[in-house]
Design a protein around this motif. Structure first.
Motif, mmCIF file in Angstrom:
data_model
loop_
_atom_site.group_PDB
_atom_site.id
_atom_site.type_symbol
_atom_site.label_atom_id
_atom_site.label_comp_id
_atom_site.label_asym_id
_atom_site.label_seq_id
_atom_site.Cartn_x
_atom_site.Cartn_y
_atom_site.Cartn_z
ATOM 1 N N LYS A 322 0.828 -1.195 0.000
ATOM 2 C CA LYS A 322 0.000 0.000 0.000
ATOM 3 C C LYS A 322 0.866 1.250 0.000
ATOM 4 N N ASN A 323 0.705 2.100 -1.020
ATOM 5 C CA ASN A 323 1.446 3.360 -1.164
ATOM 6 C C ASN A 323 2.960 3.161 -1.231
ATOM 7 N N PHE A 324 3.396 1.995 -1.690
ATOM 8 C CA PHE A 324 4.829 1.688 -1.807
ATOM 9 C C PHE A 324 5.074 1.131 -3.211
ATOM 10 N N PHE A 325 5.922 1.822 -3.988
ATOM 11 C CA PHE A 325 6.046 1.523 -5.403
ATOM 12 C C PHE A 325 7.510 1.399 -5.828
ATOM 13 N N LEU A 326 7.725 0.533 -6.800
ATOM 14 C CA LEU A 326 9.000 0.431 -7.492
ATOM 15 C C LEU A 326 8.762 0.836 -8.936
ATOM 16 N N LYS A 327 9.525 1.825 -9.409
ATOM 17 C CA LYS A 327 9.386 2.314 -10.776
ATOM 18 C C LYS A 327 10.677 2.059 -11.543
ATOM 19 N N ALA A 328 10.548 1.611 -12.794
ATOM 20 C CA ALA A 328 11.698 1.412 -13.676
ATOM 21 C C ALA A 328 11.334 1.975 -15.043
ATOM 22 N N GLN A 329 12.274 2.695 -15.651
ATOM 23 C CA GLN A 329 11.941 3.424 -16.879
ATOM 24 C C GLN A 329 13.155 3.534 -17.796
ATOM 25 N N TYR A 330 12.911 3.340 -19.090
ATOM 26 C CA TYR A 330 13.939 3.536 -20.125
ATOM 27 C C TYR A 330 13.554 4.761 -20.946
ATOM 28 N N ASN A 331 14.513 5.692 -21.123
ATOM 29 C CA ASN A 331 14.279 6.912 -21.894
ATOM 30 C C ASN A 331 15.201 6.970 -23.102
ATOM 31 N N SER A 332 14.663 7.410 -24.217
ATOM 32 C CA SER A 332 15.454 7.701 -25.413
ATOM 33 C C SER A 332 15.221 9.156 -25.788
ATOM 34 N N ILE A 333 16.302 9.955 -25.772
ATOM 35 C CA ILE A 333 16.206 11.402 -26.003
ATOM 36 C C ILE A 333 16.880 11.745 -27.316
ATOM 37 N N SER A 334 16.235 12.599 -28.101
ATOM 38 C CA SER A 334 16.827 13.092 -29.340
ATOM 39 C C SER A 334 16.486 14.569 -29.487
ATOM 40 N N SER A 335 17.276 15.278 -30.301
ATOM 41 C CA SER A 335 17.033 16.715 -30.463
ATOM 42 C C SER A 335 17.649 17.214 -31.758
ATOM 43 N N GLY A 336 17.252 18.440 -32.133
ATOM 44 C CA GLY A 336 17.886 19.127 -33.244
ATOM 45 C C GLY A 336 19.224 19.703 -32.828
ATOM 46 N N ASN A 337 20.026 20.056 -33.812
ATOM 47 C CA ASN A 337 21.375 20.565 -33.521
ATOM 48 C C ASN A 337 21.360 21.908 -32.799
ATOM 49 N N GLN A 338 20.272 22.667 -32.930
ATOM 50 C CA GLN A 338 20.202 23.987 -32.308
ATOM 51 C C GLN A 338 19.565 23.948 -30.914
ATOM 52 N N ASN A 339 19.257 22.772 -30.422
ATOM 53 C CA ASN A 339 18.673 22.684 -29.089
ATOM 54 C C ASN A 339 19.699 23.096 -28.037
ATOM 55 N N ALA A 340 19.314 24.012 -27.150
ATOM 56 C CA ALA A 340 20.258 24.591 -26.189
ATOM 57 C C ALA A 340 20.725 23.598 -25.139
ATOM 58 N N GLU A 341 19.965 22.542 -24.870
ATOM 59 C CA GLU A 341 20.331 21.579 -23.835
ATOM 60 C C GLU A 341 21.111 20.398 -24.397
ATOM 61 N N PHE A 342 20.679 19.845 -25.523
ATOM 62 C CA PHE A 342 21.249 18.590 -26.024
ATOM 63 C C PHE A 342 22.106 18.748 -27.272
ATOM 64 N N ALA A 343 21.947 19.871 -27.994
ATOM 65 C CA ALA A 343 22.783 20.195 -29.159
ATOM 66 C C ALA A 343 22.862 19.053 -30.165
ATOM 67 N N GLY A 344 21.757 18.349 -30.349
ATOM 68 C CA GLY A 344 21.715 17.310 -31.363
ATOM 69 C C GLY A 344 22.318 15.982 -30.964
ATOM 70 N N VAL A 345 22.812 15.874 -29.736
ATOM 71 C CA VAL A 345 23.430 14.624 -29.264
ATOM 72 C C VAL A 345 22.357 13.789 -28.561
ATOM 73 N N GLY A 346 21.878 12.740 -29.232
ATOM 74 C CA GLY A 346 20.889 11.868 -28.626
ATOM 75 C C GLY A 346 21.525 10.867 -27.681
#
Length: 358
Positions: A322-346
């Protein structure tokens, strides 16, 4: 005789303390939540964590004190990232603190520091047991960590709120209107305003049927423009954001969708327009296992063609108790070359969290 008086005094004090304790327990409710997280970037390069770090993400205490049938005081105190102020580590904060006075269910008033009522996640972003994923969506809630110059709205505000809920026929409505100091750079917005204009936030939720919730949120402000010395120029930048969202469940399946748009207009002319999308589908098995798929998109400046960012996530939320959870998650990030955070590096990353609500 003296010993009897002392004994009687002790008994009376004990009874008084017991009565006070019972009265206090009836008036005071203490709840909270904690989250312990792990994050590791799977790719060779990118903006993720290459070291596979553990994070004592947060512990929050939520305290509600019922002062009367109509008046309560509510506050949320948080300690983030193993807070140790002596060592300059982590963060200690008052997430919100306000009295709330209820005239009727459809008319309530709050004053103090509050979350900005906007969209699905802002008012529950610290309450990790309240949502499926490891973290709230970056695109709609933390776009400044997804390539935008700033968020669509400030996370917190200090001011006055009017809110309530009511039914019209079989349709349920919930509204929230907030007047606050707004956002500013050179003063503490929880203490004083640096201009006469006030920010206005609003949210309307409509439930035409029990398993469907539709929402519309707005935020508007006029932000002070500063010169090179940090002084008020007398000019104002207009800020306006709005959000539409839907939450729908059918049986064990669910859908969540939110669209956010923002427009910033400096006094010198021109504007910066940005928008974001978050969509998630999920299904619960045996009342414990909830796999989900989530997609996030951000266009931080519609005048730039190659600055967008995307995130595709696949996760599993497991209810251990009850009210106790295990979370697991896989993320895939992509962006354009002009993105200020990722600069196109996925890159791709793995996230996990153990979350407790109490």
């Amino acid at each position: 005789m003296k010993s009897k008086v002392i004994l009687l005094t002790v008994v009376m004090c004990s009874l008084s303390l017991k009565i006070m304790s019972q009265q206090l327990s009836e008036r005071v409710r203490i709840n909270g939540y904690s989250s312990f997280e792990y994050e590791n970037m799977i790719s060779d390069e990118g903006e993720g964590d290459p070291n596979g770090s553990f994070d004592a993400d947060l512990i929050d205490l939520v305290i509600n004190i019922d002062l009367s049938d109509k008046l309560r005081f509510s506050t949320d105190l948080t300690w983030e990232h193993g807070a140790a102020t002596e060592d300059g580590r982590g963060n200690v904060a008052v997430e919100y603190a306000f009295p709330e006075y209820t005239v009727k269910d459809w008319l309530k008033f709050r004053v103090g520091k509050m979350f900005t009522p906007f969209g699905i996640y802002n008012e529950i972003h610290t309450a990790k047991p309240a949502f499926l994923a490891v973290k709230e969506p970056l695109s709609t809630n933390k776009p400044n960590k997804f390539g935008a110059d700033e968020r669509f709205y400030p996370r917190w505000a200090t001011g006055i709120s009017v809110l309530g809920n009511f039914m019209v026929s079989s349709v349920e409505f919930e509204y929230h209107v907030q007047l606050s100091n707004g956002s500013q750079e050179n003063t503490n917005p929880f203490e004083e305003d640096d201009n006469k204009e006030k920010a206005i936030a609003s949210r309307l939720l409509i439930s035409p049927v029990s398993n469907l919730k539709l929402g519309l949120s707005t935020y508007s402000d006029r932000v002070t423009e500063l010169d090179g010395a940090g002084d008020d120029t007398g000019n104002r930048t207009k800020v306006f954001s709005f959000s539409t969202h839907a939450e729908y469940t059918i049986g064990n399946a669910g859908l969540e969708l939110e669209y956010v748009s923002g427009n910033t207009k400096p006094s010198a002319g021109g504007s910066l327009k940005k928008n974001a999308i978050e969509a998630m589908v999920y299904y619960t098995f045996i009342e414990r296992l909830t796999p989900y798929i989530r997609y996030e998109f951000l266009d931080p400046n519609k005048d730039i063609d190659d600055d967008q960012a995307n995130m595709f996530s696949v996760g599993l939320n497991t209810r251990i108790d009850k009210n106790f959870f295990l979370k697991a998650q896989y993320n895939s990030i992509s962006s354009g070359n002009q993105n200020a955070e990722f600069a196109g590096v996925g890159y791709s990353e793995f996230q996990a969290a153990i979350v407790l609500g109490f």
